[in-house]
Every structure is written in structure tokens, then in C-alpha cells.
Design a protein around this motif. Structure first.
Motif, PDB file in Angstrom:
ATOM      1  N   ASP A 369      91.977  13.574  29.885  1.00  0.00           N
ATOM      2  CA  ASP A 369      92.862  14.447  30.651  1.00  0.00           C
ATOM      3  C   ASP A 369      92.125  15.047  31.847  1.00  0.00           C
ATOM      4  OD1 ASP A 369      95.022  14.030  28.974  1.00  0.00           O
ATOM      5  OD2 ASP A 369      94.638  15.817  27.754  1.00  0.00           O
ATOM      6  N   GLU A 370      90.892  15.461  31.629  1.00  0.00           N
ATOM      7  CA  GLU A 370      90.104  16.044  32.716  1.00  0.00           C
ATOM      8  C   GLU A 370      89.869  15.035  33.832  1.00  0.00           C
ATOM      9  OE1 GLU A 370      86.580  17.293  30.767  1.00  0.00           O
ATOM     10  OE2 GLU A 370      87.503  19.048  29.802  1.00  0.00           O
ATOM     11  N   ALA A 373      93.110  14.507  35.691  1.00  0.00           N
ATOM     12  CA  ALA A 373      93.420  15.678  36.510  1.00  0.00           C
ATOM     13  C   ALA A 373      92.550  15.697  37.764  1.00  0.00           C
ATOM     14  CB  ALA A 373      93.218  16.951  35.703  1.00  0.00           C
ATOM     15  N   PRO A 378      95.189  19.287  39.773  1.00  0.00           N
ATOM     16  CA  PRO A 378      94.928  20.168  38.632  1.00  0.00           C
ATOM     17  C   PRO A 378      95.971  20.004  37.531  1.00  0.00           C
ATOM     18  CG  PRO A 378      95.944  21.390  40.416  1.00  0.00           C
ATOM     19  CD  PRO A 378      95.656  20.020  40.956  1.00  0.00           C
ATOM     20  N   ALA A 379      95.646  20.527  36.363  1.00  0.00           N
ATOM     21  CA  ALA A 379      96.617  20.538  35.269  1.00  0.00           C
ATOM     22  C   ALA A 379      97.874  21.270  35.722  1.00  0.00           C
ATOM     23  CB  ALA A 379      96.007  21.225  34.046  1.00  0.00           C
ATOM     24  N   ALA A 381     100.178  19.723  37.456  1.00  0.00           N
ATOM     25  CA  ALA A 381     100.620  19.135  38.720  1.00  0.00           C
ATOM     26  C   ALA A 381     102.082  18.728  38.620  1.00  0.00           C
ATOM     27  CB  ALA A 381      99.756  17.929  39.059  1.00  0.00           C
ATOM     28  N   GLU A 385     103.017  14.349  41.777  1.00  0.00           N
ATOM     29  CA  GLU A 385     101.561  14.231  41.767  1.00  0.00           C
ATOM     30  C   GLU A 385     101.091  13.464  40.544  1.00  0.00           C
ATOM     31  OE1 GLU A 385      99.885  18.166  44.026  1.00  0.00           O
ATOM     32  OE2 GLU A 385     100.798  18.415  42.049  1.00  0.00           O
ATOM     33  N   SER A 386     101.716  13.692  39.400  1.00  0.00           N
ATOM     34  CA  SER A 386     101.280  13.030  38.179  1.00  0.00           C
ATOM     35  C   SER A 386     101.539  11.531  38.215  1.00  0.00           C
ATOM     36  CB  SER A 386     101.971  13.643  36.959  1.00  0.00           C
ATOM     37  OG  SER A 386     103.353  13.325  36.932  1.00  0.00           O
ATOM     38  N   ARG A 464      98.619   9.772  32.101  1.00  0.00           N
ATOM     39  CA  ARG A 464      98.602  11.086  31.475  1.00  0.00           C
ATOM     40  C   ARG A 464      99.548  11.128  30.288  1.00  0.00           C
ATOM     41  NH1 ARG A 464      98.821  15.382  36.521  1.00  0.00           N
ATOM     42  NH2 ARG A 464      96.845  14.788  37.500  1.00  0.00           N
TER      43      ARG A 464
END
Length: 548
Positions: A369-370, A373, A378-379, A381, A385-386, A464
Motif C-alpha cells: 500500500d505504501e 501510495a 497519498p492515502a 487519493a 488518482e487511484s 490498490r
């Protein structure tokens, strides 16, 4: 070793292992290739009845999934005849309500484990591109039916790669959805912490249609990528991460922490030695296609693949043992050898090791996940964006291997699907070209001719968690740029190949040697005796090999 603790049971099921090719001389190629366990005549080609967004679509359903016409048997002698008798699994119910027709129950590996035992009286699934080869993991019958055009799409399940590996070996598209996205009501369990049901089809667009219906949405009207002009595909803003581990062994790349793009090799040179050059070359070609459409490719640091595989398989065998424990004791010799031996290996995974594996899986999921991202924002989003990030790697490091029965011993190939199972992320397998059966490949695997094009190889995209739509968007864009997914195996060549297939040798035909017995740990003998599992000598030797 205290041999008395083994008991008096013989290795029943060992037999001669003739591995006969059923129907190799018959008109119906699907019999020879072991595609269906049962066909339903109401859904044959030309029967387009029904209304709804999936009207006219013919589906193959893996034998682990209930449909009203047939109780799920998991291609095993050991099953519950009352499980969902006369009703559909919830996902099948939704597909049928949307107008799809169920063409039949497709073949699989017994209880989604290993490979079918040739000593049992079940069809042996074979690869439609080369009948002497394995069509993939346990959802293989569905993949083969789609590749041959016998069905339009279908369902598989994926615990450690069983939608993606058959998709890779048979040249189709397969999705492992985000864990928990789709209901498992009416589907026999394998390893509940890992199990998902997933769509398989020729294209990502068709997978999306099935996914939408199965999760309770109306099927989307997404444009078929086959009709999209390549010039219309714009992937600017899309960032694709390639695991640095794939470049080990000599590949060079700019590995700083600035976030700037890094260079990925354009050919097979520099790929880890466990990835066949033909697969590496096709993967580099896939990245080049995505770059040409505007995508940015970066090398990323992820947890080691081998560590992630160990975590997945530890969870898998322990939960598989838990699910089948009573039947393993009572009906050991009714199971195929590959299934019973793999399941029994889970008896040696104690509670502490199992809990540690679950905890480590969560840590690996957080690390992925990091990375995602960092690639795309960033988380939290936005949805747009994702959609712009994914991790890319080959689905499998080799082409489809020869079809042999290994008695439960896993292949030594790098398991690039199992690595991304315990983390719960969605994973999409897409055809990315063709390679020669050996280590070599055509000079340009993206331009292989229909005649003699070799065997399919596959691109795997990881997205994701919950980003299944974003992943399918990227898959559709890639398939708008390429035509690998439109290629089909030559049915005449497959029929000719069936005529040349030799019986599979039985690994249990030779007696167990003293050296093999000496390698069996006493703790294994003691544990199986304690449980009352009547394992024979060949069983013990093979289980010890799995545990090693």
C-alpha cells in the motif's frame, strides 16, 4: 523412524497411473483436452435466450462453485452431495439473472490443490495450445474453454493463483478481485483467508462485465478495447512500478530516492535467472507499449517474492488442512495423492506459526500500500488518482510446463502469483505475447505469427485494495494497444497433439528408497499417526518434500 507408526495402509490410489487421454480420437476436442466435467445442453452455441446485460453470454463454472444443475464436487470423490443442492452460488445467481447461460461445469485440480491424479477416474485437463502441457492452476478447465471459444467467459477461484496461472498458460484474461469484494456463498472453501472468486474471459472488458454483475451492479457499458483506436489511448499520468527484485543478476537502473523515473532494461538481458528470457523479453515489450502510450515506469522496492510466497503457502496449507481434516482421516485413500499430501502438510503448521504468517501478510500488505501510495499520491487519493498506479510483473516466470503428475510436490518455478495473494490486493493477468517452449523466444514476441507463434506468456498487474476498476481500466487500455488476447489456439493442431500425447509416468511406481525414508522427519510421522491419518511411504516422502 518408527515405521510402525505409519500404520498398515498402502498408498492406495498409486496404481499404474496410465493417464489415458480420454476422447483423443473423438470429434469433440473438449473431451480430449478435459475441459468439462458436465455440459448443460440448454446453453450450447446458438441458444441466446434470456434478457439482461449479459444476455447470450455462455459461461463455464468451475466445479468448486454451486449451480442449480449440479452440486459442486471439486472434481473429487470426497464432497458433500447436499451442499447447495438445487441452487446457485450467489455470484452464479446474479450472473444468471443478468441473462447469462451456464454452459457447463469445468474441470479443475481436486479441491483446488496441485494437479489431478491420473489414477482417478476424472478428465485430465490439458493445454489447448499444446496438449502435452499443463493448462495452469485449479481453474484450468474454465481457462481452456474460453481459449477454445467453447464459452464466452467463466468463473474460477483464486487462492494462490488459480485464476491467473490458467489465464497465463491459456492466453486469456483473469482477475483475482480484492479480497472480500465478492460473496463466497455457495462456493466450497479451500483456505478462507485467501479464497476469492474471480471472472475469466478473453478481455479485461468482459471480466469487468462479470465483476459488475457479481458485486451487485448493473454490467457496465465500457467500450470494447478491440474497437478502440490505439491513438485514443492516453496513459499520461499513469505510473507503473516494477519490483527491483526482477532486475537482480546484472540489470542496471537508477536507484535513488528522488522519485524520478528509472530505466528498465528493454530486453531479456539482466532479468533474474528464474525468469525465462522469452518471458522477460515479452514483459519488456509490454512495458514499452505502456510507455509509448504515456505511462511512466519506475523500479520499486517491495518485500522479497520468496518471503511473500512462504507466507501465502503457510496460510494456505494450514487452512486447507483445517477444512479437510475429518475427511483426511476418514477417507484418505479416496482423495487424489496431490491433494491429500498437500493438505496433510498443513498438519505441521502449528498455531504460533500460522498466526505469525497472518501477521506478516498484513505487514506485507501495508508495505505494498505504501509503495502504491508513493507512486500515485497519498492515502485517500481520489478515484481518478487511484486509477493511475499499478505494480507490473510477469504472471508466471515460464511458459506452460509439461503435464506430469508430481504427486503433490510443488513446482520449482518462481510463484509470482502466490506472492500477491495473502496481501488481499486485486491482481489482473493479461496476455502479453508468445514465447518458445524452451528458454528462447521469437526475436519480437509481440509480432508472433498465428502459425507457430509459441506458447502464451502473461502480464500481471497489481492494484490498490478496492481498486479493481482502476486495474481493469489499465488492462483495457493495454488491450487496446495490443492484440495478444485475440489470438486463439489452432484446434487442428491441438487435435493432432492429442494423438501424440504419451501416458503420464507415475512417480509412485518405483519403491521408496532407504535414502528417501531417511529424509522424512520423525515429527511428520508422529504428527500424522497422532491424527490418525493413514499415510503410506510414498505419501510421507512427498509430504516431506513439500515441507522442505
Amino acid at each position: 523412524m518408527d515405521v510402525e507408526k505409519i500404520g498398515t495402509a498402502e498408498d492406495a490410489g498409486g496404481g499404474a497411473g496410465t493417464g489415458s487421454v480420454a476422447g483423443s480420437g473423438a470429434a469433440d476436442l473438449t473431451d480430449g483436452l478435459g475441459v468439462f466435467l458436465r455440459r448443460f445442453p440448454t446453453a450450447q452455441a446458438g441458444d441466446l435466450g434470456g434478457t439482461g446485460p449479459l444476455a447470450g453470454m455462455r459461461l463455464g463454472i468451475k466445479a468448486l462453485i454451486a449451480c442449480a444443475e449440479a452440486v459442486p464436487t471439486a472434481q473429487s470423490r470426497v464432497y458433500d452431495p447436499d451442499f447447495c443442492a438445487g441452487r446457485d452460488a450467489l455470484v452464479v445467481e446474479r450472473l444468471r439473472a443478468a441473462g447469462a447461460r451456464i454452459a457447463g461445469v469445468t474441470t479443475m485440480a481436486e479441491h483446488a490443490v496441485g494437479r489431478p491424479d491420473p489414477a482417478l477416474d476424472f478428465p485430465i485437463p490439458r493445454n489447448p495450445w499444446d496438449p502435452a502441457r499443463w493448462p495452469g492452476a485449479s481453474s484450468c478447465g474454465t481457462a481452456s474453454a474460453i481459449a477454445l471459444g467453447e464459452v464466452d467467459a467463466g468463473l474460477g477461484t483464486d487462492t494462490s493463483g488459480s485464476c491467473r496461472i490458467p489465464a497465463a498458460f491459456c492466453g486469456i484474461t483473469g482477475l483475482r478481485p480484492s479480497f472480500g469484494l465478492l460473496p463466497l456463498d455457495g462456493i466450497l472453501p479451500g483456505a478462507p483467508s485467501l479464497d476469492v472468486v474471480g471472472p475469466m474471459a478473453r478481455t479485461a472488458a468482459e471480466c469487468r462485465r462479470l465483476l459488475d454483475v457479481m458485486r451487485g451492479r448493473a454490467a457496465g457499458g465500457a467500450e470494447d478495447p478491440a474497437s478502440v483506436d490505439e491513438a485514443q489511448v492516453d496513459l499520461r499520468g499513469t505510473v507503473i512500478g516494477v519490483p527491483a527484485e526482477l532486475l537482480a543478476g546484472g540489470g542496471s537502473h537508477d536507484s535513488d530516492d528522488s522519485g524520478d523515473p528509472v530505466r528498465v532494461p528493454d530486453g531479456a538481458r539482466g532479468w533474474d535467472e528464474r525468469i525465462a528470457p522469452g518471458v522477460g523479453a515479452a514483459f519488456a515489450g509490454a512495458l514499452a507499449d505502456l510507455r509509448a502510450a504515456g505511462a511512466e515506469v519506475r523500479v520499486v522496492e517491495l518485500p522479497p517474492v520468496d518471503d511473500m510466497v512462504r507466507v501465502t503457502m503457510t496460510i494456505f496449507v494450514r487452512e486447507l488442512f483445517d477444512v479437510h481434516r475429518e475427511d483426511l482421516v476418514a477417507r484418505w485413500n479416496d482423495f487424489g495423492r496431490s491433494m491429500r499430501r498437500t493438505a496433510a502438510s498443513g498438519a505441521l503448521v502449528d498455531d504460533a506459526v500460522y498466526r505469525a504468517a497472518l501477521e506478516r501478510a498484513g505487514e506485507y500488505a501495508n508495505r505494498i500500500d505504501e509503495v502504491l501510495a508513493a507512486l500515485g499520491g497519498p492515502a485517500g487519493a481520489s478515484a481518478r488518482e487511484s486509477r493511475s498506479v499499478a505494480i507490473a510483473l510477469p504472471t508466471w516466470p515460464q511458459v506452460a510446463p509439461p503435464l506430469v503428475f508430481k504427486g503433490g510436490v510443488p513446482q520449482n518455478d518462481w510463484n509470482l502469483t502466490g506472492a500477491y495473494s495473502a496481501t488481499g490486493h486485486p491482481a489482473l493477468a493479461l496476455p502479453m505475447g508468445f514465447a518458445a517452449p524452451g528458454q528462447g523466444a521469437a526475436a519480437d514476441p509481440r509480432a508472433a505469427a498465428t502459425e507457430g507463434m509459441g506458447l502464451p506468456v502473461s502480464l500481471q498487474l497489481i492494484g490498490r485494495h478496492g481498486g479493481d476498476d482502476a486495474l481493469l481500466d489499465l488492462g483495457q487500455a493495454y488491450q487496446a494497444l495490443t492484440d495478444h488476447h485475440l489470438r486463439m489456439p489452432d484446434r487442428r493442431a491441438a487435435a493432432a497433439g492429442l494423438a501424440r500425447v504419451e501416458p503420464m509416468p507415475d512417480p509412485d511406481a518405483e519403491p521408496v528408497s532407504e535414502e528417501e525414508l531417511a529424509a522424512v522427519p520423525q515429527i511428520l510421522v508422529d504428527r500424522l499417526a497422532e491424527l490418525g491419518i493413514p499415510a503410506g511411504l510414498h505419501d510421507l516422502v512427498t509430504i516431506a518434500g513439500i515441507l522442505s
